[in-house]
Write an enzyme that holds these catalytic residues in place. Structure first.
Site, PDB file in Angstrom:
ATOM      1  N   SER A  17      21.171  63.271 102.310  1.00 24.59           N
ATOM      2  CA  SER A  17      22.651  63.420 102.201  1.00 24.59           C
ATOM      3  C   SER A  17      23.877  62.649 103.399  1.00 24.59           C
ATOM      4  CB  SER A  17      23.015  64.935 102.192  1.00 24.59           C
ATOM      5  OG  SER A  17      23.075  65.578 103.670  1.00 24.59           O
ATOM      6  N   ARG A  73       0.763  55.664 115.943  1.00 23.94           N
ATOM      7  CA  ARG A  73       2.171  55.719 116.027  1.00 23.94           C
ATOM      8  C   ARG A  73       2.605  54.265 115.926  1.00 23.94           C
ATOM      9  NH1 ARG A  73       5.697  60.082 116.074  1.00 23.94           N
ATOM     10  NH2 ARG A  73       4.019  61.775 116.578  1.00 23.94           N
ATOM     11  N   LEU A 101       9.814  58.196 117.563  1.00 25.12           N
ATOM     12  CA  LEU A 101       9.618  56.757 117.688  1.00 25.12           C
ATOM     13  C   LEU A 101       9.197  56.233 118.968  1.00 25.12           C
ATOM     14  CD1 LEU A 101      13.213  56.244 116.539  1.00 25.12           C
ATOM     15  CD2 LEU A 101      10.953  55.589 115.101  1.00 25.12           C
ATOM     16  N   HIS A 117      21.953  64.213 115.362  1.00 27.06           N
ATOM     17  CA  HIS A 117      21.191  65.708 115.625  1.00 27.06           C
ATOM     18  C   HIS A 117      21.797  67.034 115.284  1.00 27.06           C
ATOM     19  CE1 HIS A 117      18.041  67.788 117.824  1.00 27.06           C
ATOM     20  NE2 HIS A 117      18.841  68.539 118.439  1.00 27.06           N
ATOM     21  N   THR A 149      17.952  56.586 122.598  1.00 28.25           N
ATOM     22  CA  THR A 149      17.057  56.163 124.007  1.00 28.25           C
ATOM     23  C   THR A 149      15.473  56.440 123.810  1.00 28.25           C
ATOM     24  OG1 THR A 149      17.531  57.997 125.263  1.00 28.25           O
ATOM     25  CG2 THR A 149      19.183  56.130 125.401  1.00 28.25           C
ATOM     26  N   LEU A 152      13.862  61.839 123.848  1.00 31.65           N
ATOM     27  CA  LEU A 152      14.292  62.463 122.726  1.00 31.65           C
ATOM     28  C   LEU A 152      15.711  63.360 122.502  1.00 31.65           C
ATOM     29  CD1 LEU A 152      13.137  63.084 119.723  1.00 31.65           C
ATOM     30  CD2 LEU A 152      12.433  65.418 120.661  1.00 31.65           C
ATOM     31  N   ASP A 153      16.429  62.696 121.774  1.00 30.82           N
ATOM     32  CA  ASP A 153      17.763  63.392 121.613  1.00 30.82           C
ATOM     33  C   ASP A 153      18.710  63.244 122.659  1.00 30.82           C
ATOM     34  OD1 ASP A 153      17.249  64.097 118.805  1.00 30.82           O
ATOM     35  OD2 ASP A 153      16.132  65.943 119.422  1.00 30.82           O
ATOM     36  N   GLU A 182      28.425  66.692 109.389  1.00 28.61           N
ATOM     37  CA  GLU A 182      27.672  65.632 109.713  1.00 28.61           C
ATOM     38  C   GLU A 182      28.417  64.558 108.763  1.00 28.61           C
ATOM     39  OE1 GLU A 182      23.466  65.994 109.895  1.00 28.61           O
ATOM     40  OE2 GLU A 182      23.662  68.217 110.300  1.00 28.61           O
TER      41      GLU A 182
HETATM   42  C1  GAR Z   1      20.431  66.610 109.068  1.00 27.77           C
HETATM   43  O1  GAR Z   1      20.938  67.737 109.291  1.00 27.77           O
HETATM   44  C2  GAR Z   1      20.385  65.886 110.453  1.00 27.77           C
HETATM   45  O2  GAR Z   1      21.097  66.241 111.294  1.00 27.77           O
HETATM   46  C3  GAR Z   1      18.766  66.166 110.542  1.00 27.77           C
HETATM   47  O3  GAR Z   1      18.128  66.514 109.531  1.00 27.77           O
HETATM   48  C4  GAR Z   1      18.991  66.654 108.340  1.00 27.77           C
HETATM   49  C5  GAR Z   1      19.018  65.431 107.457  1.00 27.77           C
HETATM   50  O4  GAR Z   1      19.775  65.831 106.207  1.00 27.77           O
HETATM   51  N1  GAR Z   1      18.076  65.319 111.513  1.00 27.77           N
HETATM   52  C6  GAR Z   1      17.415  65.920 112.651  1.00 27.77           C
HETATM   53  O5  GAR Z   1      17.064  66.951 112.267  1.00 27.77           O
HETATM   54  C7  GAR Z   1      16.818  64.690 113.459  1.00 27.77           C
HETATM   55  N2  GAR Z   1      16.062  65.466 114.529  1.00 27.77           N
HETATM   56  P1  GAR Z   1      20.009  64.739 105.231  1.00 27.77           P
HETATM   57  O6  GAR Z   1      18.633  63.981 104.900  1.00 27.77           O
HETATM   58  O7  GAR Z   1      20.499  65.419 104.015  1.00 27.77           O
HETATM   59  O8  GAR Z   1      20.858  63.660 105.758  1.00 27.77           O
END
Ligand code: GAR
Length: 196
Positions: A17, A73, A101, A117, A149, A152-153, A182
């Site tokens: 989304s 990986r 990554l 995030h 970077t 993570l996060d 978001e």
């Molecule tokens: C979103 O809430 C995004 O912030 C999160 O996954 C969801 C994806 O939704 N990302 C993480 O948790 C990354 N660690 P979407 O596929 O509908 O965009």
């Protein structure tokens, strides 16, 4: 951001989304005319990712690269990099891409790699952010767009949105409230990068 063609490659793992919000904003806000910028490819580590089908319907190149078929990986990231680099991206956008990554991948895209995030970083890095915010008694929650970077996060924060946590919230109701924000802040942050 220098350069004539600012190709954008988006990586997803699921519903996509945020990716759809970015694609739609790129059209309505005329990123092609204003910045020479276009979403040229959407790549997923899951063939069944809902977002891939949607992107394909918009005429965007799509590709699934199943991480379970790779021995390490590093091997997966190398294949992913080869796939991304075919598009010579100015920006590589992680939009619900649920993979850690390798440092080599992150270094390769240094300055071009961004993520969203679902928490108010630096709080709640990692997974289950909404449940952890509820369990801690947080009154607010939100989302953060940041540069990526190798930690993570972490990485420079480019934009954030705050939403209230309301009595009776579950991880699902809170996630849905955060997700609507978001969809606003991710395209907005990318537009600022493209305009810089
Ligand atoms: C979103 O809430 C995004 O912030 C999160 O996954 C969801 C994806 O939704 N990302 C993480 O948790 C990354 N660690 P979407 O596929 O509908 O965009």
């Amino acid at each position: 951001m220098a350069g004539v063609n600012k190709n954008i490659v988006i990586l997803i793992s699921g519903s996509g989304s945020n990716m759809a919000a970015i694609v739609e904003t790129s059209v309505t806000q005329r990123w092609q005319d204003r910045f020479g910028a276009r979403v040229v490819a959407v790549i997923s580590n899951k063939a069944g990712a809902q977002g891939l089908a949607w992107a394909g319907e918009q005429g965007i190149a799509t590709r699934a690269l199943d991480h379970t078929r790779f021995g390490s990986r590093e091997a997966f990231d190398a294949a992913l990099m080869a796939e991304i680099d075919r598009h010579e991206p100015a920006l590589v956008v992680l939009a619900g891409f649920m993979r850690i990554l390798t440092p080599g991948f992150v270094q390769h895209y240094e300055g071009r790699l961004v993520n969203i995030h679902p928490s108010l970083l630096p709080a709640f890095t990692g997974l289950k952010t909404h449940q952890r915010a509820i369990d801690m008694g947080c009154r607010v929650a939100g989302a953060t767009v940041h540069r990526v970077t190798s930690e993570l996060d972490h990485g420079e924060i480019l934009d954030q949105a705050v939403v209230p946590v309301v009595p009776g919230d579950t991880a699902e109701t809170l996630a849905a409230r955060v997700l609507t924000q978001e969809h606003l802040i991710y395209p907005r942050a990318l537009e600022r990068l493209l305009a810089a």
